[in-house]
Write a protein that holds these residues in place. Structure first.
Motif, PDB file in Angstrom:
ATOM      1  N   GLN A 179       2.212  -2.622  -0.829  1.00 12.95           N
ATOM      2  CA  GLN A 179       1.316  -3.488  -0.065  1.00 12.95           C
ATOM      3  C   GLN A 179       1.289  -4.906  -0.650  1.00 12.95           C
ATOM      4  OE1 GLN A 179      -2.681  -1.959   0.268  1.00 12.95           O
ATOM      5  NE2 GLN A 179      -3.437  -3.842   1.194  1.00 12.95           N
ATOM      6  N   LEU A 180       1.157  -5.019  -1.968  1.00 10.06           N
ATOM      7  CA  LEU A 180       1.020  -6.323  -2.603  1.00 10.06           C
ATOM      8  C   LEU A 180       2.242  -7.211  -2.398  1.00 10.06           C
ATOM      9  CD1 LEU A 180      -0.753  -8.165  -4.417  1.00 10.06           C
ATOM     10  CD2 LEU A 180       0.432  -7.161  -6.380  1.00 10.06           C
ATOM     11  N   VAL A 181       3.442  -6.670  -2.621  1.00  7.39           N
ATOM     12  CA  VAL A 181       4.648  -7.502  -2.535  1.00  7.39           C
ATOM     13  C   VAL A 181       4.998  -7.888  -1.105  1.00  7.39           C
ATOM     14  CG1 VAL A 181       5.575  -6.610  -4.704  1.00  7.39           C
ATOM     15  CG2 VAL A 181       6.317  -5.593  -2.534  1.00  7.39           C
ATOM     16  N   ASN A 182       4.279  -7.323  -0.141  1.00  6.44           N
ATOM     17  CA  ASN A 182       4.502  -7.688   1.251  1.00  6.44           C
ATOM     18  C   ASN A 182       3.347  -8.482   1.855  1.00  6.44           C
ATOM     19  OD1 ASN A 182       7.190  -6.567   2.090  1.00  6.44           O
ATOM     20  ND2 ASN A 182       6.282  -4.781   1.110  1.00  6.44           N
ATOM     21  N   GLU A 183       2.382  -8.874   1.010  1.00  7.22           N
ATOM     22  CA  GLU A 183       1.305  -9.747   1.473  1.00  7.22           C
ATOM     23  C   GLU A 183       1.904 -11.118   1.800  1.00  7.22           C
ATOM     24  OE1 GLU A 183      -2.612  -9.864   0.311  1.00  7.22           O
ATOM     25  OE2 GLU A 183      -2.546  -7.814   1.052  1.00  7.22           O
ATOM     26  N   PRO A 184       1.408 -11.785   2.840  1.00  6.65           N
ATOM     27  CA  PRO A 184       1.968 -13.100   3.207  1.00  6.65           C
ATOM     28  C   PRO A 184       1.973 -14.105   2.047  1.00  6.65           C
ATOM     29  CG  PRO A 184       0.486 -12.312   4.928  1.00  6.65           C
ATOM     30  CD  PRO A 184       0.370 -11.348   3.782  1.00  6.65           C
ATOM     31  N   GLU A 185       0.925 -14.134   1.243  1.00  6.28           N
ATOM     32  CA  GLU A 185       0.863 -15.085   0.129  1.00  6.28           C
ATOM     33  C   GLU A 185       1.901 -14.761  -0.945  1.00  6.28           C
ATOM     34  OE1 GLU A 185      -2.886 -15.180   2.322  1.00  6.28           O
ATOM     35  OE2 GLU A 185      -1.762 -13.530   1.432  1.00  6.28           O
ATOM     36  N   PHE A 186       2.131 -13.481  -1.192  1.00  4.67           N
ATOM     37  CA  PHE A 186       3.148 -13.073  -2.158  1.00  4.67           C
ATOM     38  C   PHE A 186       4.517 -13.523  -1.661  1.00  4.67           C
ATOM     39  CE2 PHE A 186       6.105 -10.497  -4.466  1.00  4.67           C
ATOM     40  CZ  PHE A 186       5.493 -10.148  -5.661  1.00  4.67           C
ATOM     41  N   LEU A 187       4.819 -13.228  -0.409  1.00  6.24           N
ATOM     42  CA  LEU A 187       6.113 -13.594   0.156  1.00  6.24           C
ATOM     43  C   LEU A 187       6.326 -15.099   0.126  1.00  6.24           C
ATOM     44  CD1 LEU A 187       6.058 -11.122   3.171  1.00  6.24           C
ATOM     45  CD2 LEU A 187       7.558 -10.971   1.163  1.00  6.24           C
ATOM     46  N   GLN A 188       5.289 -15.857   0.431  1.00  7.51           N
ATOM     47  CA  GLN A 188       5.393 -17.314   0.473  1.00  7.51           C
ATOM     48  C   GLN A 188       5.510 -17.920  -0.921  1.00  7.51           C
ATOM     49  OE1 GLN A 188       2.142 -19.273   2.473  1.00  7.51           O
ATOM     50  NE2 GLN A 188       2.654 -21.251   1.593  1.00  7.51           N
ATOM     51  N   ASN A 189       4.689 -17.467  -1.856  1.00  5.67           N
ATOM     52  CA  ASN A 189       4.599 -18.126  -3.153  1.00  5.67           C
ATOM     53  C   ASN A 189       5.481 -17.521  -4.240  1.00  5.67           C
ATOM     54  OD1 ASN A 189       2.632 -20.130  -2.440  1.00  5.67           O
ATOM     55  ND2 ASN A 189       1.160 -18.453  -2.321  1.00  5.67           N
ATOM     56  N   ILE A 190       5.785 -16.249  -4.138  1.00  5.49           N
ATOM     57  CA  ILE A 190       6.585 -15.587  -5.163  1.00  5.49           C
ATOM     58  C   ILE A 190       7.971 -15.253  -4.633  1.00  5.49           C
ATOM     59  CG2 ILE A 190       6.742 -13.565  -6.682  1.00  5.49           C
ATOM     60  CD1 ILE A 190       3.616 -13.645  -6.727  1.00  5.49           C
ATOM     61  N   GLY A 191       8.014 -14.717  -3.431  1.00  6.60           N
ATOM     62  CA  GLY A 191       9.305 -14.416  -2.816  1.00  6.60           C
ATOM     63  C   GLY A 191       9.368 -12.999  -2.293  1.00  6.60           C
ATOM     64  N   ASP A 192      10.366 -12.752  -1.492  1.00  3.07           N
ATOM     65  CA  ASP A 192      10.570 -11.440  -0.891  1.00  3.07           C
ATOM     66  C   ASP A 192      11.359 -10.568  -1.857  1.00  3.07           C
ATOM     67  OD1 ASP A 192      11.085  -9.224   0.665  1.00  3.07           O
ATOM     68  OD2 ASP A 192      11.810 -10.368   2.394  1.00  3.07           O
ATOM     69  N   LYS A 193      10.732  -9.523  -2.351  1.00  5.58           N
ATOM     70  CA  LYS A 193      11.368  -8.616  -3.307  1.00  5.58           C
ATOM     71  C   LYS A 193      12.143  -7.499  -2.611  1.00  5.58           C
ATOM     72  CE  LYS A 193       9.659 -10.893  -6.735  1.00  5.58           C
ATOM     73  NZ  LYS A 193      10.514 -11.743  -7.533  1.00  5.58           N
ATOM     74  N   GLN A 194      12.205  -7.538  -1.276  1.00  2.53           N
ATOM     75  CA  GLN A 194      12.948  -6.540  -0.490  1.00  2.53           C
ATOM     76  C   GLN A 194      12.441  -5.122  -0.747  1.00  2.53           C
ATOM     77  OE1 GLN A 194      15.369  -7.496   1.858  1.00  2.53           O
ATOM     78  NE2 GLN A 194      14.588  -9.530   1.353  1.00  2.53           N
ATOM     79  N   VAL A 195      11.132  -4.986  -0.894  1.00  3.85           N
ATOM     80  CA  VAL A 195      10.495  -3.682  -1.097  1.00  3.85           C
ATOM     81  C   VAL A 195       9.837  -3.290   0.220  1.00  3.85           C
ATOM     82  CG1 VAL A 195       8.705  -2.434  -2.371  1.00  3.85           C
ATOM     83  CG2 VAL A 195      10.147  -4.102  -3.556  1.00  3.85           C
ATOM     84  N   ARG A 196      10.383  -2.271   0.873  1.00  5.60           N
ATOM     85  CA  ARG A 196       9.915  -1.909   2.212  1.00  5.60           C
ATOM     86  C   ARG A 196       9.396  -0.482   2.333  1.00  5.60           C
ATOM     87  NH1 ARG A 196      10.242  -6.662   2.093  1.00  5.60           N
ATOM     88  NH2 ARG A 196      11.621  -7.968   3.335  1.00  5.60           N
ATOM     89  N   ASN A 197       9.557   0.331   1.266  1.00  5.21           N
ATOM     90  CA  ASN A 197       9.061   1.707   1.333  1.00  5.21           C
ATOM     91  C   ASN A 197       8.622   2.144  -0.066  1.00  5.21           C
ATOM     92  OD1 ASN A 197      11.411   2.778  -0.088  1.00  5.21           O
ATOM     93  ND2 ASN A 197      12.542   2.523   1.845  1.00  5.21           N
ATOM     94  N   LEU A 198       8.022   3.310  -0.154  1.00  6.07           N
ATOM     95  CA  LEU A 198       7.499   3.783  -1.438  1.00  6.07           C
ATOM     96  C   LEU A 198       8.583   3.982  -2.493  1.00  6.07           C
ATOM     97  CD1 LEU A 198       4.681   6.277  -0.423  1.00  6.07           C
ATOM     98  CD2 LEU A 198       4.448   4.030  -1.485  1.00  6.07           C
ATOM     99  N   GLN A 199       9.749   4.459  -2.081  1.00  6.59           N
ATOM    100  CA  GLN A 199      10.834   4.658  -3.040  1.00  6.59           C
ATOM    101  C   GLN A 199      11.254   3.308  -3.641  1.00  6.59           C
ATOM    102  OE1 GLN A 199      14.369   6.486  -1.467  1.00  6.59           O
ATOM    103  NE2 GLN A 199      15.264   6.794  -3.485  1.00  6.59           N
TER     104      GLN A 199
END
Length: 171
Positions: free
Chosen positions: A25-45
């Motif tokens: 949830q955290l790494v896909n928050e809009p602020e995380f994506l904008q300010n830190i970047g997209d870590k390409q984490v889309r599922n629990l695994q």
């Protein structure tokens, strides 16, 4: 559960694989994506791998890492705060990310100040740094509250992204 430190309102502890749902949830928050970047984490695994290869590996390799920030009153996960050793930075970086719903309540400032004190007293570090997107004024205020001062800009390797660089000399 390994608690690293507590403050008046917070517990900072080692992240564990059971924290994968919160990380997803955290790494896909809009602020995380904008300010830190997209870590390409889309599922629990992928979230488990992100924790395993990031924070958990850092604890073993460096003796520090990003810690899960929980509210003492109810154990709710608020975000992450801790130290990151980046290949392109000479000193550990004070890093943090907060769920949007908890912003503006002083939680990350409280956590960052505690992490800086821990880095100095418990880890014996002499310098810390911070990197922040040039337009992320809230994050800059947090770094400045810890005593960090602007020290130029850095180009993030492997990208065309330039970040503002902050530095702190510890006693």
């Amino acid at each position: 559960m390994t608690t690293i430190l507590t403050t008046e309102r917070l517990r900072l502890r080692h992240a564990e694989l059971r924290d994968a749902p919160a990380m997803l949830q955290l790494v896909n928050e809009p602020e995380f994506l904008q300010n830190i970047g997209d870590k390409q984490v889309r599922n629990l695994q992928q979230a488990e791998l992100y924790l395993q290869n990031g924070a958990i590996a850092s604890y073993q390799q460096h003796g520090f890492g990003l810690y899960l920030v929980e509210r003492l009153a109810d154990g709710v996960t608020l975000g992450l705060c801790g130290l990151v050793q980046r290949d392109y930075l000479q000193h550990p970086d004070v890093g943090y990310a907060l769920f949007r719903e908890f912003s503006g309540q002083g939680y990350i400032s409280e956590a960052a100040l505690a992490v800086v004190a821990y880095a100095s007293t418990e880890l014996g570090l002499k310098q810390l740094c911070g990197i922040v997107a040039p337009d992320n004024l809230a994050s800059k205020r947090i770094l400045e509250k810890t005593g960090m001062r602007p020290a130029g800009q850095k180009l993030v390797p492997g990208s065309d992204k330039t970040v503002d660089f902050y530095l702190l000399e510890l006693a």
